[in-house]
Write an enzyme that holds these catalytic residues in place. Sequence first.
Site, mmCIF file in Angstrom:
data_model
loop_
_atom_site.group_PDB
_atom_site.id
_atom_site.type_symbol
_atom_site.label_atom_id
_atom_site.label_comp_id
_atom_site.label_asym_id
_atom_site.label_seq_id
_atom_site.Cartn_x
_atom_site.Cartn_y
_atom_site.Cartn_z
ATOM 1 N N GLY A 7 -44.298 52.601 -18.915
ATOM 2 C CA GLY A 7 -44.165 53.363 -20.145
ATOM 3 C C GLY A 7 -44.611 52.510 -21.317
ATOM 4 C CB CYS A 8 -43.399 52.357 -24.776
ATOM 5 S SG CYS A 8 -43.682 51.405 -26.285
ATOM 6 C CG PHE A 9 -47.946 48.259 -24.380
ATOM 7 C CD1 PHE A 9 -47.565 48.459 -25.693
ATOM 8 C CD2 PHE A 9 -49.285 48.405 -24.065
ATOM 9 C CE1 PHE A 9 -48.480 48.787 -26.674
ATOM 10 C CE2 PHE A 9 -50.216 48.732 -25.037
ATOM 11 C CZ PHE A 9 -49.807 48.921 -26.350
ATOM 12 C CD1 TRP A 10 -45.415 47.935 -28.650
ATOM 13 C CD2 TRP A 10 -44.119 49.477 -29.618
ATOM 14 N NE1 TRP A 10 -46.123 48.483 -29.682
ATOM 15 C CE2 TRP A 10 -45.348 49.431 -30.289
ATOM 16 C CE3 TRP A 10 -43.145 50.370 -30.047
ATOM 17 C CZ2 TRP A 10 -45.630 50.246 -31.382
ATOM 18 C CZ3 TRP A 10 -43.420 51.174 -31.125
ATOM 19 C CH2 TRP A 10 -44.661 51.106 -31.794
ATOM 20 C CB CYS A 11 -39.828 49.238 -23.857
ATOM 21 S SG CYS A 11 -39.516 50.229 -25.326
#
Length: 176
Positions: free
Chosen positions: A11-15
């Site tokens: 999913g979101c690579f930030w996380c």
Amino acid sequence: MAIQYATFAGGCFWCMVKPFDQYDGVHSVTSGYTGGHTVNPTYNEVCTNTTGHREAVEIEFDDRVIRYEELLNIFWQVIDPTDAGGQFHDRGESYKSAIYTHSDEQRLAAERSKQALQDSGKFSAPIVTDIFQADVFYPAEDYHQQYYKKNPGHYARYTVGSGRAGFIEKNWGNYS
């Protein structure tokens, strides 16, 4: 061996950076894109779900300090492995989970790990995370790198607001 790479889409690579960044033996965690057909994709292009790329992280690690299997265990605990349509509130192909393996040994370890999670009964739905051979990895734009450090307030709100934090807490009891 010594320095190796692990590539995970969750999913979101930030996380996906912070969970790996805190371990000894992990030298770097880079946000980026992989698995698609576009050369040097941009964030805006990947978000259209037309490039075939998924948001991912590439982890450079020393396997004398942290084993690939340990990285797999961390990965499973920061995603929803039963969601075939993306991750949490991020939907579409670019947000689907995947393990991109860099060797036959990694592929076998990933397959064993996925089967063990399925067999554990932890989740009532099937484990649908894909396993692919690693492809070209394109680092994301600078503003995406180490986002949790650059924008800690937004990062914290996003992990809660997206549903990721609650899912992890409910299923693993250790979100931090």
